[in-house]
Design a protein around this motif. Structure first.
Motif, PDB file in Angstrom:
ATOM      1  N   CYS A 369     -28.972 -10.910  -6.979  1.00 45.51           N
ATOM      2  CA  CYS A 369     -28.233  -9.677  -7.140  1.00 45.51           C
ATOM      3  C   CYS A 369     -26.668  -9.826  -6.459  1.00 45.51           C
ATOM      4  O   CYS A 369     -26.581  -9.077  -5.616  1.00 45.51           O
ATOM      5  N   ASP A 393     -25.762 -12.455 -11.373  1.00 43.70           N
ATOM      6  CA  ASP A 393     -25.734 -11.091 -11.590  1.00 43.70           C
ATOM      7  C   ASP A 393     -25.610 -10.710 -13.007  1.00 43.70           C
ATOM      8  O   ASP A 393     -24.905 -11.600 -13.831  1.00 43.70           O
ATOM      9  N   LEU A 422     -31.597 -11.162 -14.300  1.00 45.51           N
ATOM     10  CA  LEU A 422     -32.613 -11.999 -13.278  1.00 45.51           C
ATOM     11  C   LEU A 422     -33.737 -12.200 -13.934  1.00 45.51           C
ATOM     12  O   LEU A 422     -34.821 -13.249 -14.037  1.00 45.51           O
ATOM     13  N   ASP A 439     -30.942  -8.920  -3.023  1.00 49.16           N
ATOM     14  CA  ASP A 439     -30.121  -7.850  -2.433  1.00 49.16           C
ATOM     15  C   ASP A 439     -30.326  -6.675  -3.672  1.00 49.16           C
ATOM     16  O   ASP A 439     -29.538  -6.688  -4.420  1.00 49.16           O
TER      17      ASP A 439
HETATM   18  C1  LIG Z   1     -26.571  -4.005  -4.226  1.00 48.85           C
HETATM   19  S1  LIG Z   1     -25.627  -4.455  -5.427  1.00 48.85           S
HETATM   20  C2  LIG Z   1     -25.413  -6.138  -4.606  1.00 48.85           C
HETATM   21  C3  LIG Z   1     -24.408  -6.138  -3.592  1.00 48.85           C
HETATM   22  C4  LIG Z   1     -24.161  -7.798  -3.264  1.00 48.85           C
HETATM   23  N1  LIG Z   1     -25.212  -8.337  -3.055  1.00 48.85           N
HETATM   24  C5  LIG Z   1     -23.133  -7.792  -2.103  1.00 48.85           C
HETATM   25  O1  LIG Z   1     -23.513  -7.829  -0.931  1.00 48.85           O
HETATM   26  O2  LIG Z   1     -22.119  -7.615  -2.274  1.00 48.85           O
HETATM   27  C6  LIG Z   1     -26.780  -5.043  -6.655  1.00 48.85           C
HETATM   28  C7  LIG Z   1     -26.345  -5.712  -7.926  1.00 48.85           C
HETATM   29  O3  LIG Z   1     -27.456  -6.036  -8.648  1.00 48.85           O
HETATM   30  C8  LIG Z   1     -27.136  -6.261  -9.907  1.00 48.85           C
HETATM   31  N2  LIG Z   1     -28.164  -5.982 -10.912  1.00 48.85           N
HETATM   32  C9  LIG Z   1     -28.736  -5.047 -11.381  1.00 48.85           C
HETATM   33  N3  LIG Z   1     -29.875  -5.468 -12.237  1.00 48.85           N
HETATM   34  C10 LIG Z   1     -29.765  -6.726 -12.264  1.00 48.85           C
HETATM   35  C11 LIG Z   1     -30.584  -7.662 -12.984  1.00 48.85           C
HETATM   36  N4  LIG Z   1     -31.580  -7.143 -13.655  1.00 48.85           N
HETATM   37  N5  LIG Z   1     -30.311  -9.046 -12.878  1.00 48.85           N
HETATM   38  C12 LIG Z   1     -29.424  -9.633 -12.087  1.00 48.85           C
HETATM   39  N6  LIG Z   1     -28.489  -8.462 -11.473  1.00 48.85           N
HETATM   40  C13 LIG Z   1     -28.815  -7.160 -11.577  1.00 48.85           C
HETATM   41  C14 LIG Z   1     -25.960  -5.263 -10.209  1.00 48.85           C
HETATM   42  O4  LIG Z   1     -24.969  -5.540 -11.321  1.00 48.85           O
HETATM   43  C15 LIG Z   1     -25.217  -5.210  -8.797  1.00 48.85           C
HETATM   44  O5  LIG Z   1     -24.025  -5.988  -8.584  1.00 48.85           O
END
Ligand SMILES: C[S@@+](CC[C@H](N)C(=O)[O-])C[C@H]1O[C@@H](n2cnc3c(N)ncnc32)[C@H](O)[C@@H]1O
Length: 555
Positions: A369, A393, A422, A439
């Motif tokens: 993520c 993502d 994911l 994350d």
């Molecule tokens: C907490 S943020 C991540 C922050 C990032 N790791 C950083 O340090 O900048 C969570 C991320 O999870 C992604 N996300 C949510 N559901 C997801 C999924 N089913 N598959 C992939 N990514 C997902 C969102 O788009 C978001 O960008």
């Protein structure tokens, strides 16, 4: 801006009051020929048509332009009316607050002038309120940020007081949105910013008159004066902390301006004293941390030198690549330190998650993520040019931001983006990685001091949904770990149900994974008895974050 200076519209301004960048134009002060010398900026001229514009939803009527200045006198074109009679930062702040309430804007605590949205905001104010402001000065931008963030944080407390001071509850309940925002700003300035009462009353009355109508100004005047009197006599109405748990939590939620469910949850998990400390932390002005971009060869000493030359005060951090600043983000932005890829804004709590991952040269890592990429970039810079990171993502726009930042930081060769859910990707791919970072999307309860609006956007029900998603994503991420590889789960939450409990449940579902202590990866004060990484705002003076290291068995 100097005390006596010329605004972009060629009019001499009166001195700023200590607390406000409100300006009242003194047309007499500047001879006509001088005023003619400099043409008005396009933003002023563009207001010619505004008087006929219809007021959008939330704004009750076309503003009263009675107090507008006829620019004919100032040597401008005949029909142009420019209202320079209200303070610009309050005008911008009130519109931003309206937009936040409607979910169309965020409280951006990092100043945005660098990416031009400061100008966009002014355009929006002009279109919405129907009067022109000049381009915002840096000082005004800082005031907008302070007022918007503070007013949003203290909303519940301010509303309680506003309601108490209205003649009846119905008046508060049926108050038009713009009037309510103006009152909130006035209350915040008087109670929390200690703006001199006369300035706060005068300026907000003026804003209400111009943006709404004279009657609205009279109402703001009456209510703010009542408030000033109560403040001076130390008799502000506040709820008593008494009764059962729920009643006490309700009173605390008003006094500390947090949702009741959060107060109850924190008292349950952390005890009342810690809950109060947490709420105080969330209500305080946040500091920001900068991480130097070592992949471009910069060191912390280089960054410190740049900050010193900009006269930005900094504190060193427990992490080698970081420094902390309380003020001066505008100077950092204007000097291009972010734009030129010299450093990035990143909290140390997030940096410590990367320390838990402990990227080693040559490793293959998938960041599940990843967007907008703060941790991806830091991990890539720690690979010292050897190894590869896949940034996955579900959000394409945020992934684009990540790849742009990777280019800026000279790390795009080491990062490949994957736009996917994911849960589907993990089922389809056969590729396995040395390390997998999840994350996870979370409540963000550890970052409430930086995200002033977040506390009001979260409901208890969101937490339950998020926990289901976190379990699903953990299951999927685990499928990508090679035998003997490492899975790291992290959040920016301080909620045990999103953190420790998710890991306990995961290990029960997946006996092929064992918890590995983060000992040796982060300083001792961040390690819990169970071996997790946990940063706590009140203990470590940084955002709250959590991470767990899990190792997959080799067979
Ligand atoms: C907490 S943020 C991540 C922050 C990032 N790791 C950083 O340090 O900048 C969570 C991320 O999870 C992604 N996300 C949510 N559901 C997801 C999924 N089913 N598959 C992939 N990514 C997902 C969102 O788009 C978001 O960008």
């Amino acid at each position: 801006m100097s005390l006596r200076t010329q605004c972009a519209c060629s009019c001499m301004l009166q001195p700023y009051s200590a607390s406000s960048s409100s300006i009242t134009l003194s047309m007499r002060a500047t001879p006509t020929h001088q005023r003619r010398a400099r043409p008005p900026p396009p933003s002023c001229l563009a207001t010619r048509h505004l008087r006929r514009r219809r007021a959008p939803a939330g704004i009750n009527r076309v503003p009263n332009l009675g107090s507008a200045v006829s620019t004919k006198k100032a040597g401008m074109s005949k029909d142009t009316f420019i209202n320079l009679d209200v303070s610009h930062h309050r005008a911008v702040a009130v519109v931003r607050l309206l937009r936040i309430e409607k979910g169309k804007a965020f409280v951006d605590l990092l100043n945005e002038k660098a990416n031009d949205s400061g100008d966009k905001e002014i355009g929006y104010v002009q279109r919405t309120l129907g009067f022109s402001t000049r381009y915002l000065e840096d000082r005004d931008i800082r005031l907008v940020t302070v007022i918007v963030a503070g007013t949003v944080r203290w909303k519940r407390y301010l509303d309680y007081l506003i309601m108490s001071l209205c003649s009846e509850e119905k008046v508060f309940r049926e108050m038009e949105p713009l009037l309510l925002q103006i009152l909130r700003i006035g209350f915040f300035e008087i109670l929390k910013l200690d703006v001199p009462a006369y300035a706060a009353v005068d300026e907000n009355v003026r804003l209400a008159k111009v943006a709404l109508r004279p009657g609205a100004g009279n109402m703001v005047n009456a209510i703010l004066r009542k408030l000033v009197l109560l403040k001076e006599t130390d008799s502000l109405p506040l709820p008593k902390i008494e009764g059962d748990d729920r009643a006490q939590a309700r009173a605390l939620s008003i006094i500390y301006s947090h949702p009741v469910w959060m107060v109850r949850r924190w008292i349950r998990f952390h005890g009342k004293d810690e809950a109060l400390r947490l709420m105080n932390w969330n209500n305080s002005d946040p500091h920001f941390s900068l991480r130097v971009n070592t992949s471009k060869g910069y060191t912390r000493a280089d960054l410190v030198k740049r900050l010193e030359s900009l006269q930005v005060h900094y504190e060193e951090s427990i992490m080698d690549e970081f420094v902390r600043i309380r003020e001066g983000m505008q100077q950092v932005l204007k000097a291009g330190l972010l734009k030129d890829g010299i450093c990035a804004v990143q909290d140390e709590s997030a940096g410590l998650v990367v320390s838990v991952v402990d990227p080693q040269p040559g490793e293959t890592i998938v960041d599940c993520c990843a967007a907008p990429g703060g941790k991806t970039l830091f991990m890539a810079s720690r690979l010292s040019g050897e190894g590869k990171i896949w940034a996955l993502d579900i959000n394409k726009g945020r992934l684009r931001i990540l790849m742009d930042a990777a280019k800026l930081h000279g790390l795009d060769d080491m990062i490949t983006d994957i736009h996917a859910d994911l849960r589907l990707y993990a089922k389809e791919t056969t590729v396995k990685y040395d390390k997998v970072l999840l994350d996870a999307p979370c409540s963000g309860l550890g970052v409430l001091s930086k995200r002033a609006d977040l506390r009001w956007n979260r409901q208890f029900e969101n937490l339950e949904e998020l926990m289901c998603l976190q379990d699903e994503l953990l299951d999927s991420a685990s499928m990508l770990v090679k035998p003997g590889g490492i899975l790291i789960y992290s959040t920016c939450s301080i909620d045990p149900e999103e953190n420790e409990e998710r890991i306990t449940a995961f290990v029960q579902r997946h006996p092929e994974f064992a918890l590995q202590s983060v000992c040796g990866y982060v300083p001792r004060e961040f390690i819990t008895d169970e071996g997790f990484y946990s940063s706590n705002p009140t203990k470590h003076s940084m955002d709250g974050a959590f991470a767990a290291r899990l190792v997959r068995s080799t067979h």
